[in-house]
Every structure is written in C-alpha cells, then in structure tokens.
Design an enzyme around this catalytic site. Sequence first.
Site, mmCIF file in Angstrom:
data_model
loop_
_atom_site.group_PDB
_atom_site.id
_atom_site.type_symbol
_atom_site.label_atom_id
_atom_site.label_comp_id
_atom_site.label_asym_id
_atom_site.label_seq_id
_atom_site.Cartn_x
_atom_site.Cartn_y
_atom_site.Cartn_z
ATOM 1 C CG HIS A 136 1.260 88.517 8.002
ATOM 2 N ND1 HIS A 136 1.780 89.726 7.610
ATOM 3 C CD2 HIS A 136 1.929 87.566 7.308
ATOM 4 C CE1 HIS A 136 2.738 89.511 6.722
ATOM 5 N NE2 HIS A 136 2.842 88.201 6.513
ATOM 6 C CE LYS A 172 12.144 88.157 2.612
ATOM 7 N NZ LYS A 172 10.739 87.974 2.991
ATOM 8 N NE ARG A 208 0.911 85.564 -0.349
ATOM 9 C CZ ARG A 208 2.018 86.272 -0.328
ATOM 10 N NH1 ARG A 208 1.998 87.508 0.062
ATOM 11 N NH2 ARG A 208 3.161 85.759 -0.714
ATOM 12 C CB SER A 223 5.035 92.504 3.946
ATOM 13 O OG SER A 223 4.461 91.793 5.010
#
Length: 162
Positions: A18, A42, A91, A129
């Site tokens: 990040h 989440k 990514r 993460s």
Amino acid sequence: MSRTAIIPGSFDPVTLGHLDIITRGAKVFDRIIVSVLNNQHKNPLFTIEERIELLKESTSSLENVEVDSFNGLLIDYVKEKNANAIIKGLRAVSDFEYELQMASINRKLDENVETFFMMTNNQFSYLSSSIVKEVAKYGAPVNDLVSPPVEKALRKKFSERI
C-alpha cells in the site's frame, strides 16, 4: 487546476505494498487523500480510528498526503473532496478484473473522474493485509511487510487476544 487523487481501501492493516502505491502516487499528483473505507461486510482487526492513525504515522514523511475515511459510494466521496482521480493498486490479473468493473461504474456515475491503475512493485505482488495478519497472528516476523508503527500495533493487537 490542482490534481487530487483518492486512494481508497480498507488498509487493515496498511502494508508496504500500500505504501509503495501511496508514495508513487504522491509523486504524480499534487494531493493524495488516502481514505479508509468503512466496509460493513468485513470484520476488521483494527478500528477505523486505528487504521487512520497507522496510515498517518506511516505516511508522515509525505507532505502532500492526507488520511481520511468514508462511507457510501466512492464516487460521491471523490466529488465531496473535489478530487479528479482515483488510484487503485493492482497485484495480479484477478485484481484487475474486479477493479475494472469498479472503474467502469465510477466512470458511468461521473465521467469527469479518471481511475488510474498502478501495478505494485514486484517485491510486494504477493502481499495482502490478510497475509500480514495471518503471519503476525502466529508471531512470525512482519518487519519486511509493514512499517514499524504497524508492526508494533500488530504485535500489541495479537498479544491482547491471547
């Protein structure tokens, strides 16, 4: 005209991947607003306030970077902040498929806002993460995955859960 970009995300926690995107974005845009999404779907490890503070500590050397949070539609937040761009880090191809859908709907909602995709540095292409939390949970080193303030916060958070 000032070039302002929003970098949205859950940042639970912020990783070096990040920070790579934030740092590189700060070189291209006049102003970067890193904004923590309050995602009701989440179950975060860190509160919104903790994530904001960790982002502030981790980006303190970047003068044109601000940290904030938002609820609701990203495009509404972009308009509220008078931004003209969204930066999304990618990514892998799987990230692109999802982010392309999001960019397309944002473009439909406001054709004046551009989305910029930035490929992550190869050294962070595996990093997420979720992976950081899993590694930290079992006490493995994360110093090469996150900034020192985040590493300290992870150690504290997981020692509290024991």
